[in-house]
Design an enzyme around this catalytic site. Structure first.
Site, PDB file in Angstrom:
ATOM      1  N   CYS A   1      -0.400   4.060   2.217  1.00 16.38           N
ATOM      2  CA  CYS A   1      -0.170   3.818   3.649  1.00 16.38           C
ATOM      3  C   CYS A   1       1.292   4.047   4.015  1.00 16.38           C
ATOM      4  O   CYS A   1       1.604   4.635   5.047  1.00 16.38           O
ATOM      5  CB  CYS A   1      -0.525   2.384   4.017  1.00 16.38           C
ATOM      6  SG  CYS A   1      -2.134   1.849   3.436  1.00 16.38           S
ATOM      7  N   ASP A   2       2.203   3.563   3.196  1.00 15.75           N
ATOM      8  CA  ASP A   2       3.603   3.463   3.632  1.00 15.75           C
ATOM      9  C   ASP A   2       4.604   4.291   2.832  1.00 15.75           C
ATOM     10  O   ASP A   2       5.776   4.363   3.218  1.00 15.75           O
ATOM     11  CB  ASP A   2       4.033   1.981   3.602  1.00 15.75           C
ATOM     12  CG  ASP A   2       3.212   1.153   4.595  1.00 15.75           C
ATOM     13  OD1 ASP A   2       2.845   1.691   5.654  1.00 15.75           O
ATOM     14  OD2 ASP A   2       2.931  -0.024   4.301  1.00 15.75           O
TER      15      ASP A   2
ATOM     16  N   CYS B   1       0.836  -1.209   0.000  1.00 18.43           N
ATOM     17  CA  CYS B   1       0.000   0.000   0.000  1.00 18.43           C
ATOM     18  C   CYS B   1       0.869   1.256   0.000  1.00 18.43           C
ATOM     19  O   CYS B   1       1.418   1.645   1.038  1.00 18.43           O
ATOM     20  CB  CYS B   1      -0.927  -0.033   1.212  1.00 18.43           C
ATOM     21  SG  CYS B   1      -1.958   1.431   1.371  1.00 18.43           S
TER      22      CYS B   1
HETATM   23  C1  LIG Z   1       0.260  -4.344   5.227  1.00 14.80           C
HETATM   24  C2  LIG Z   1      -0.889  -3.352   5.199  1.00 14.80           C
HETATM   25  C3  LIG Z   1      -0.693  -2.085   5.710  1.00 14.80           C
HETATM   26  C4  LIG Z   1      -1.738  -1.172   5.693  1.00 14.80           C
HETATM   27  N1  LIG Z   1      -1.529   0.065   6.224  1.00 14.80           N
HETATM   28  C5  LIG Z   1      -2.547   0.940   6.258  1.00 14.80           C
HETATM   29  C6  LIG Z   1      -2.358   2.232   6.825  1.00 14.80           C
HETATM   30  O1  LIG Z   1      -1.259   2.580   7.272  1.00 14.80           O
HETATM   31  N2  LIG Z   1      -3.433   3.064   6.857  1.00 14.80           N
HETATM   32  C7  LIG Z   1      -4.656   2.709   6.342  1.00 14.80           C
HETATM   33  O2  LIG Z   1      -5.585   3.512   6.409  1.00 14.80           O
HETATM   34  N3  LIG Z   1      -4.855   1.512   5.783  1.00 14.80           N
HETATM   35  C8  LIG Z   1      -3.838   0.623   5.722  1.00 14.80           C
HETATM   36  N4  LIG Z   1      -4.021  -0.596   5.140  1.00 14.80           N
HETATM   37  C9  LIG Z   1      -5.335  -0.891   4.545  1.00 14.80           C
HETATM   38  C10 LIG Z   1      -6.347  -1.266   5.648  1.00 14.80           C
HETATM   39  O3  LIG Z   1      -5.777  -2.268   6.445  1.00 14.80           O
HETATM   40  C11 LIG Z   1      -7.648  -1.737   5.025  1.00 14.80           C
HETATM   41  O4  LIG Z   1      -8.158  -0.748   4.168  1.00 14.80           O
HETATM   42  C12 LIG Z   1      -8.674  -2.031   6.099  1.00 14.80           C
HETATM   43  O5  LIG Z   1      -8.182  -2.947   7.045  1.00 14.80           O
HETATM   44  C13 LIG Z   1      -9.960  -2.592   5.494  1.00 14.80           C
HETATM   45  O6  LIG Z   1     -10.835  -2.845   6.540  1.00 14.80           O
HETATM   46  P1  LIG Z   1     -12.049  -3.873   6.409  1.00 14.80           P
HETATM   47  O7  LIG Z   1     -12.747  -3.806   7.711  1.00 14.80           O
HETATM   48  O8  LIG Z   1     -12.801  -3.617   5.177  1.00 14.80           O
HETATM   49  O9  LIG Z   1     -11.415  -5.312   6.204  1.00 14.80           O
HETATM   50  P2  LIG Z   1     -10.108  -6.139   6.753  1.00 14.80           P
HETATM   51  O10 LIG Z   1      -9.260  -5.288   7.572  1.00 14.80           O
HETATM   52  O11 LIG Z   1      -9.612  -6.758   5.520  1.00 14.80           O
HETATM   53  O12 LIG Z   1     -10.832  -7.196   7.677  1.00 14.80           O
HETATM   54  C14 LIG Z   1     -11.626  -8.207   7.152  1.00 14.80           C
HETATM   55  C15 LIG Z   1     -12.162  -9.030   8.293  1.00 14.80           C
HETATM   56  O13 LIG Z   1     -13.109  -9.964   7.814  1.00 14.80           O
HETATM   57  C16 LIG Z   1     -12.879 -11.231   8.399  1.00 14.80           C
HETATM   58  N5  LIG Z   1     -13.427 -12.215   7.483  1.00 14.80           N
HETATM   59  C17 LIG Z   1     -13.120 -12.467   6.186  1.00 14.80           C
HETATM   60  N6  LIG Z   1     -13.884 -13.458   5.703  1.00 14.80           N
HETATM   61  C18 LIG Z   1     -14.703 -13.846   6.728  1.00 14.80           C
HETATM   62  C19 LIG Z   1     -15.710 -14.818   6.862  1.00 14.80           C
HETATM   63  N7  LIG Z   1     -16.057 -15.627   5.848  1.00 14.80           N
HETATM   64  N8  LIG Z   1     -16.340 -14.956   8.060  1.00 14.80           N
HETATM   65  C20 LIG Z   1     -16.023 -14.147   9.108  1.00 14.80           C
HETATM   66  N9  LIG Z   1     -15.077 -13.181   9.029  1.00 14.80           N
HETATM   67  C21 LIG Z   1     -14.430 -13.044   7.857  1.00 14.80           C
HETATM   68  C22 LIG Z   1     -11.377 -11.299   8.594  1.00 14.80           C
HETATM   69  O14 LIG Z   1     -11.041 -12.253   9.590  1.00 14.80           O
HETATM   70  C23 LIG Z   1     -11.103  -9.865   9.037  1.00 14.80           C
HETATM   71  O15 LIG Z   1     -11.341  -9.751  10.408  1.00 14.80           O
HETATM   72  C24 LIG Z   1      -2.999  -1.537   5.146  1.00 14.80           C
HETATM   73  C25 LIG Z   1      -3.182  -2.823   4.636  1.00 14.80           C
HETATM   74  C26 LIG Z   1      -2.148  -3.736   4.661  1.00 14.80           C
HETATM   75  C27 LIG Z   1      -2.370  -5.127   4.117  1.00 14.80           C
END
Ligand SMILES: Cc1cc2nc3c(=O)[nH]c(=O)nc-3n(C[C@H](O)[C@H](O)[C@H](O)COP(=O)(O)OP(=O)(O)OC[C@H]3O[C@@H](n4cnc5c(N)ncnc54)[C@H](O)[C@@H]3O)c2cc1C
Length: 315
Positions: A142-143, A139
């Protein structure tokens, strides 16, 4: 496997990233008694990163896992019922909606919020995994900031890779862009912008052999698939931009999604094509993919769910 007697809940939230937990906070405060299943990655994607500097409210930054513990505790304090478990099947054709947890437990829900996120695609190198969060990132937004004035490499050739390379070019001294073929998949306009940017250097027909460095990234070794020439490029950051995979497989055939599997929502809302089923966070967002936008859409989903349940006399 034998099915158990269904448990009836008012609102079921699937996923425990910023979107799911925010939805749980809002829903619990609206007295919807949300039940949230965390999936295999409690806390979501931010639990695999280190410093998060762009989440508002933390002037000195915060570690990703610590931020997600705050989210979890806040949801818990509001009364959300947080549980381990994976949604393994859904049936949205009847109401209340049927959701299977861990291929066994049956849950019936008046409303469902999907917040299952997305996963970045990786190259699959050992060094990529070992140095993830220590110079390796998926990302740029992000970084990228951590590599101001430094040389970085980026792998990918699509629109997102082009966009991220351009973003990095404004922060970093040189962006070494590694492209597998002799052309890019990105749209013509994005390609032209990349090619016209003086500090983006493109390496055509090139693949990454290894990311070098003990505790952090020092260089990347690539080889040209046409000439077999191998070179090492000294870089401090290595960005992988080869795409994301939305976690939406279990909704196939039931919810509208685009060709990449991102759930479709009605613009300006969290509504899917099925009334009472809402989607939030990265599983429905291929553009912004940030913790703060995921949290914001989790809030929208909870407010939409509350309205739906009230209108139907279910709350
Ligand atoms: C390495 C990295 C660094 C990042 N750094 C930043 C940053 O500095 N700043 C920033 O704003 N964003 C950052 N991001 C992006 C950010 O993490 C995501 O945009 C954000 O986490 C998305 O949130 P979400 O709730 O949509 O899903 P996710 O965080 O992807 O969470 C998905 C959830 O769904 C659950 N899940 C999936 N399938 C199922 C299922 N079938 N049943 C039950 N549960 C399920 C998983 O266990 C998880 O808990 C980064 C991403 C990565 C990979």
């Amino acid at each position: 496997m034998e099915k158990t007697t269904p448990e009836k809940v008012q609102l079921l939230i699937i996923g425990s990233g910023p979107a799911g937990y925010t939805a749980a906070i809002y829903a619990a405060r609206a007295n919807l008694k949300p039940v949230l299943y965390q999936g295999i990655q409690p806390g979501g994607q931010l639990t695999i990163t280190t410093e998060v500097e762009n989440y508002p409210g933390f002037p000195d930054g915060v570690q990703g896992p610590e931020l997600m513990v705050h989210f979890e505790k806040q949801a818990q304090r509001m009364g959300a019922d947080l549980r381990y478990g994976l949604a393994t099947a859904v049936d949205f054709s009847k109401h209340p909606f049927q959701v299977t947890i861990d291929e066994e437990k049956q849950v019936e829900a008046d409303a469902v919020i999907i917040a299952t996120g997305a996963s970045a695609k990786w190259l699959g190198l050992e060094s990529e995994q070992r140095l993830n969060g220590y110079g390796v990132s998926a990302c740029a937004v992000c970084d990228g900031f951590f590599f101001r004035g430094k040389e970085v490499a980026i792998v990918g050739a699509g629109d997102t890779a082009a966009e991220e390379a351009l973003y990095l070019s404004k922060l970093c001294s040189t962006v070494h862009m590694i492209v597998r073929r002799d052309e890019m998949r990105a749209s013509r306009i994005m390609q032209d912008r990349v090619k016209a940017t003086p500090n983006i250097k493109i390496y055509w027909n090139s693949v990454t052999d290894e990311i070098l460095g003990e505790k952090s990234v020092d260089a990347v070794r690539i080889h040209n698939t046409q000439t077999d020439e191998k070179i090492e490029i000294p870089v401090k950051g290595f960005f992988v931009a080869i795409g994301h995979q939305p976690n939406s497989d279990i909704f196939k055939g039931q919810l509208d999604m685009d060709e990449a599997g991102y759930l479709k929502t009605v613009p300006g809302s969290a509504k899917t094509n099925i009334e009472g089923v809402f989607a939030s966070g990265d599983v429905q967002d291929k553009i912004y993919r940030q913790a703060v936008t995921a949290a914001g859409s989790g809030c929208m989903a909870a407010l939409d769910a509350e309205r739906f349940l009230s209108e139907k006399g279910l709350h």
